[in-house]
Design an enzyme around this catalytic site. Structure first.
Site, PDB file in Angstrom:
ATOM      1  N   GLU A   1       8.358   1.445  15.051  1.00 49.88           N
ATOM      2  CA  GLU A   1       8.979   1.903  13.817  1.00 49.88           C
ATOM      3  C   GLU A   1       9.018   3.434  13.866  1.00 49.88           C
ATOM      4  OE1 GLU A   1       7.469   0.354   9.891  1.00 49.88           O
ATOM      5  OE2 GLU A   1       9.455  -0.537  10.067  1.00 49.88           O
TER       6      GLU A   1
ATOM      7  N   ALA B   1       6.795  -6.260  -1.662  1.00 49.22           N
ATOM      8  CA  ALA B   1       5.609  -7.074  -1.954  1.00 49.22           C
ATOM      9  C   ALA B   1       5.585  -7.437  -3.438  1.00 49.22           C
ATOM     10  CB  ALA B   1       4.357  -6.302  -1.582  1.00 49.22           C
TER      11      ALA B   1
ATOM     12  N   ASN C   1       0.823  -1.219   0.000  1.00 48.68           N
ATOM     13  CA  ASN C   1       0.000   0.000   0.000  1.00 48.68           C
ATOM     14  C   ASN C   1       0.854   1.264   0.000  1.00 48.68           C
ATOM     15  OD1 ASN C   1       0.779  -0.445   2.660  1.00 48.68           O
ATOM     16  ND2 ASN C   1      -1.092   0.425   3.515  1.00 48.68           N
TER      17      ASN C   1
ATOM     18  N   GLU D   1       4.774  -4.472  12.077  1.00 48.53           N
ATOM     19  CA  GLU D   1       3.740  -3.432  11.895  1.00 48.53           C
ATOM     20  C   GLU D   1       2.603  -4.093  11.146  1.00 48.53           C
ATOM     21  OE1 GLU D   1       3.607  -0.583  13.201  1.00 48.53           O
ATOM     22  OE2 GLU D   1       5.673  -0.211  13.818  1.00 48.53           O
TER      23      GLU D   1
ATOM     24  N   CYS E   1      -3.119   1.378   6.673  1.00 49.73           N
ATOM     25  CA  CYS E   1      -3.229   0.669   7.950  1.00 49.73           C
ATOM     26  C   CYS E   1      -3.892   1.554   8.991  1.00 49.73           C
ATOM     27  CB  CYS E   1      -1.847   0.230   8.412  1.00 49.73           C
ATOM     28  SG  CYS E   1      -0.680   1.589   8.503  1.00 49.73           S
TER      29      CYS E   1
HETATM   30  P1  NAD Z   1       0.867  -9.697   3.565  1.00 53.09           P
HETATM   31  O1  NAD Z   1       1.037 -10.003   4.980  1.00 53.09           O
HETATM   32  O2  NAD Z   1       0.108 -10.657   2.722  1.00 53.09           O
HETATM   33  O3  NAD Z   1       2.234  -9.453   2.810  1.00 53.09           O
HETATM   34  C1  NAD Z   1       3.187  -8.505   3.240  1.00 53.09           C
HETATM   35  C2  NAD Z   1       4.569  -8.972   2.841  1.00 53.09           C
HETATM   36  O4  NAD Z   1       4.858 -10.211   3.478  1.00 53.09           O
HETATM   37  C3  NAD Z   1       4.746  -9.221   1.341  1.00 53.09           C
HETATM   38  O5  NAD Z   1       6.042  -8.810   0.963  1.00 53.09           O
HETATM   39  C4  NAD Z   1       4.612 -10.722   1.242  1.00 53.09           C
HETATM   40  O6  NAD Z   1       5.268 -11.256   0.118  1.00 53.09           O
HETATM   41  C5  NAD Z   1       5.286 -11.159   2.528  1.00 53.09           C
HETATM   42  N1  NAD Z   1       4.879 -12.478   3.012  1.00 53.09           N
HETATM   43  C6  NAD Z   1       3.676 -13.078   2.905  1.00 53.09           C
HETATM   44  N2  NAD Z   1       3.722 -14.319   3.460  1.00 53.09           N
HETATM   45  C7  NAD Z   1       4.979 -14.486   3.940  1.00 53.09           C
HETATM   46  C8  NAD Z   1       5.645 -15.548   4.620  1.00 53.09           C
HETATM   47  N3  NAD Z   1       5.024 -16.690   4.917  1.00 53.09           N
HETATM   48  N4  NAD Z   1       6.926 -15.370   4.972  1.00 53.09           N
HETATM   49  C9  NAD Z   1       7.570 -14.212   4.699  1.00 53.09           C
HETATM   50  N5  NAD Z   1       6.998 -13.191   4.030  1.00 53.09           N
HETATM   51  C10 NAD Z   1       5.712 -13.317   3.664  1.00 53.09           C
HETATM   52  O7  NAD Z   1       0.278  -8.240   3.536  1.00 53.09           O
HETATM   53  P2  NAD Z   1      -1.074  -7.741   3.035  1.00 53.09           P
HETATM   54  O8  NAD Z   1      -2.143  -8.369   3.875  1.00 53.09           O
HETATM   55  O9  NAD Z   1      -1.176  -7.808   1.589  1.00 53.09           O
HETATM   56  O10 NAD Z   1      -0.875  -6.200   3.485  1.00 53.09           O
HETATM   57  C11 NAD Z   1      -1.872  -5.451   3.955  1.00 53.09           C
HETATM   58  C12 NAD Z   1      -1.799  -5.395   5.476  1.00 53.09           C
HETATM   59  O11 NAD Z   1      -0.670  -4.652   5.879  1.00 53.09           O
HETATM   60  C13 NAD Z   1      -2.994  -4.708   6.076  1.00 53.09           C
HETATM   61  O12 NAD Z   1      -3.482  -5.480   7.141  1.00 53.09           O
HETATM   62  C14 NAD Z   1      -2.431  -3.410   6.605  1.00 53.09           C
HETATM   63  O13 NAD Z   1      -3.123  -2.875   7.700  1.00 53.09           O
HETATM   64  C15 NAD Z   1      -1.033  -3.805   6.953  1.00 53.09           C
HETATM   65  N6  NAD Z   1      -0.191  -2.621   7.029  1.00 53.09           N
HETATM   66  C16 NAD Z   1       0.286  -2.253   8.248  1.00 53.09           C
HETATM   67  C17 NAD Z   1       1.062  -1.113   8.372  1.00 53.09           C
HETATM   68  C18 NAD Z   1       1.589  -0.688   9.706  1.00 53.09           C
HETATM   69  O14 NAD Z   1       2.464   0.171   9.742  1.00 53.09           O
HETATM   70  N7  NAD Z   1       1.125  -1.250  10.800  1.00 53.09           N
HETATM   71  C19 NAD Z   1       1.351  -0.356   7.253  1.00 53.09           C
HETATM   72  C20 NAD Z   1       0.836  -0.757   6.021  1.00 53.09           C
HETATM   73  C21 NAD Z   1       0.071  -1.900   5.922  1.00 53.09           C
END
Ligand code: NAD
Length: 489
Positions: free
Chosen positions: A467, A182, A157, A255, A289
């Site tokens: 962070e 990602a 995002n 995060e 997020c």
């Molecule tokens: P995701 O968890 O599916 O993927 C995020 C990253 O993790 C990607 O690079 C993906 O390839 C990697 N990943 C996925 N499975 C993995 C594994 N088994 N081992 C290692 N890496 C792996 O993320 P998403 O759900 O597409 O992202 C959206 C989420 O991110 C939302 O819930 C959002 O709230 C959160 N987010 C949080 C923040 C924050 O600062 N807290 C900021 C932005 C987004």
């Protein structure tokens, strides 16, 4: 709306391992979510390439950690300059792969440069302490040293901003890094990692791998030479990574997903509350997020607030992020994300909630080819799926409450604890209510987002560790106590 064709030539990314640009073992198409057309080709790392990237980071770690902090700082400043010099191209790539309007992409690129500048300044401020002992001949000092190789795993995002929030403090602390963007939005991050090499960063200090989470991500996170995992993404993935890290006792900063409440009390500055609700519910098509995921508004002002938010939401424009004039909202980035928005709105309808505006995909004209959803305002109760689970789309439910106590109790009732918003003119009650809100950030009368000087921490299921800010760099440092007896013969 000016039509936006796919770029003449595809944008291609490459990996950086040990300072060299490397093609992936395979390649994947990157699609513009506004049109469905392929705009780029990204490398996909093999297991061996992930291992090579970690090995190269491990070899570079000793010399990088030993480099005087002033020199590490200068390297970070050089990366910030490189980003600024290439800001226009980076912003275009970011809009094409992620969908956000160009001005927001420009803002994200600038935020990335600022992160490198900020941690360039912090790099020279890693301090220890001298601890008084009970003996005139005993000395005790605690020093901070870098943890080693850090894996930086980011989401789509804010692909570049979030990755900069990991890479910059890690490098400042003296860690070396393997970055994995990602798979949906790899190109901007890969370009910056390559740019850092062009800007003179020593080989191996910052490497990139790319591919799916289950393959490249898991391989990277579980590598025994990785001592730190810094992850932004979904809570389910964060939990999986924490289990993975437990086997090898790796340090982890997470995060994760949020579900931000906005509390609007009867004495709220209403113009501001309305404007901010619209801004934080629909920015980046709600893929934040810290998006407003549920509004708790006090009964006496509920109808005027809802009407005004609805009126503004209905006027927001949608389109390609590079279109002129620029739209307010781009598309959702992923088809899965669009399906989740549709499911949450269908659930609201089935439960009898009122859809005040929006409530369906936007498919007029050129929007038909993209993942567009109308900004949607719903009035319902706390049982709605969207009031309990993160929609991650341009949808906001408004829920009427009787008083501040009810609002705080409901805000705290979920496992999410990232960001909350509170609107009132009574700053004494705001202070007391803020202390009761179980969130890492409480914004009073503003919707300021994550910014590098301020700590950003997810409470409860929204994360672990901190962070941004000085504390964000300390996540990459470990403490060593050195006790020296001087009184020997
Ligand atoms: P995701 O968890 O599916 O993927 C995020 C990253 O993790 C990607 O690079 C993906 O390839 C990697 N990943 C996925 N499975 C993995 C594994 N088994 N081992 C290692 N890496 C792996 O993320 P998403 O759900 O597409 O992202 C959206 C989420 O991110 C939302 O819930 C959002 O709230 C959160 N987010 C949080 C923040 C924050 O600062 N807290 C900021 C932005 C987004």
């Amino acid at each position: 709306m000016t039509s936006q064709a796919a770029p003449q030539t595809l944008i291609s990314g490459s990996l950086v391992i040990a300072g060299r640009a490397v093609a992936g073992a395979a390649a994947d198409e990157v699609t513009d979510p506004a049109t469905g057309t392929v705009i780029g080709i990204a490398p996909v790392s093999s297991d061996e390439q992930v291992d090579d990237a970690v090995q190269s980071a491990a070899q570079a770690f000793g010399p990088w950690a030993a480099l005087p902090a002033t020199k590490r700082s200068a390297h970070l400043t050089a990366i910030a300059s490189w980003i600024r010099q290439h800001a226009a191209d980076l912003a275009t790539t970011l809009t094409l792969e992620q969908g956000k309007p160009r001005s927001e992409a420009v803002g994200e690129v600038d935020a990335a440069a600022k992160a490198f500048d900020y941690y360039a300044a912090e790099a020279v401020r890693v301090r220890g302490e001298t601890i008084p002992t009970g003996s005139p001949t005993l000395r005790s000092v605690a020093i901070r040293q870098p943890m080693g190789v850090a894996a930086a795993i980011g989401t789509w995002n804010y692909p570049l901003g979030i990755m900069a929030w990991k890479i910059a403090p890690a490098l400042a602390a003296g860690c070396t890094v393997v970055a994995k963007p990602a798979e949906q939005t790899p190109l901007t991050v890969l370009a910056v990692v390559a740019g850092a090499a062009d800007a003179g960063l020593p080989p191996g200090v910052l490497n990139s791998v790319s591919g799916t989470g289950a393959e490249a991500g898991a391989r990277l996170a579980s590598h025994p030479l990785v001592r730190k995992i810094s992850f932004t993404g979904g809570t389910a993935t964060g939990r999986r990574l924490l289990h993975m890290a437990a086997d090898d006792i790796k340090s982890v900063t997470l995060e994760l997903g949020g579900h931000s409440p906005m509390i609007v009390l009867a004495d709220a500055p209403m113009d501001l509350a309305v404007a901010d609700a619209v801004k934080r519910s629909f920015r980046n098509a709600g893929q934040l997020c810290n998006s407003v995921n549920r509004v708790f508004v006090q009964r006496s002002v509920a109808e005027q607030f809802t009407e005004r938010v609805t009126e503004r939401a209905a006027k927001l424009t949608l389109g390609h992020g590079l279109a002129d004039p620029e739209p307010n909202l781009g598309p959702l980035t992923t088809a899965d994300g669009l399906a989740r928005v549709e499911a949450h709105v269908a659930d609201a309808r089935a439960r009898g909630a009122q859809i005040r505006t929006g409530g369906s995909r936007a498919t007029d004209g050129e929007l038909a080819g993209g993942l567009f959803y109308q900004p949607t305002v719903v009035v319902g109760d706390g049982e709605l799926l969207m009031a309990r689970e993160e929609t991650f789309g341009p949808v906001v439910p408004v829920i009427v409450v009787e008083d501040a106590d009810e609002a705080v109790a409901r805000a705290n009732s979920l496992d999410a604890g990232l960001v909350s918003y509170l609107y009132t003119r009574d700053l004494r009650s705001a202070t007391l209510l803020s202390e009761r809100l179980e969130f890492g950030t409480v914004n009073v009368n503003n919707v300021g987002g994550g910014d590098v000087p301020f700590p950003y921490a997810g409470w409860k299921h929204s994360g672990l560790g901190i962070e941004l800010s000085r504390a964000g760099m300390e996540e990459y440092l470990r403490v060593k106590h050195i006790r020296t007896e001087l009184g020997y013969q």
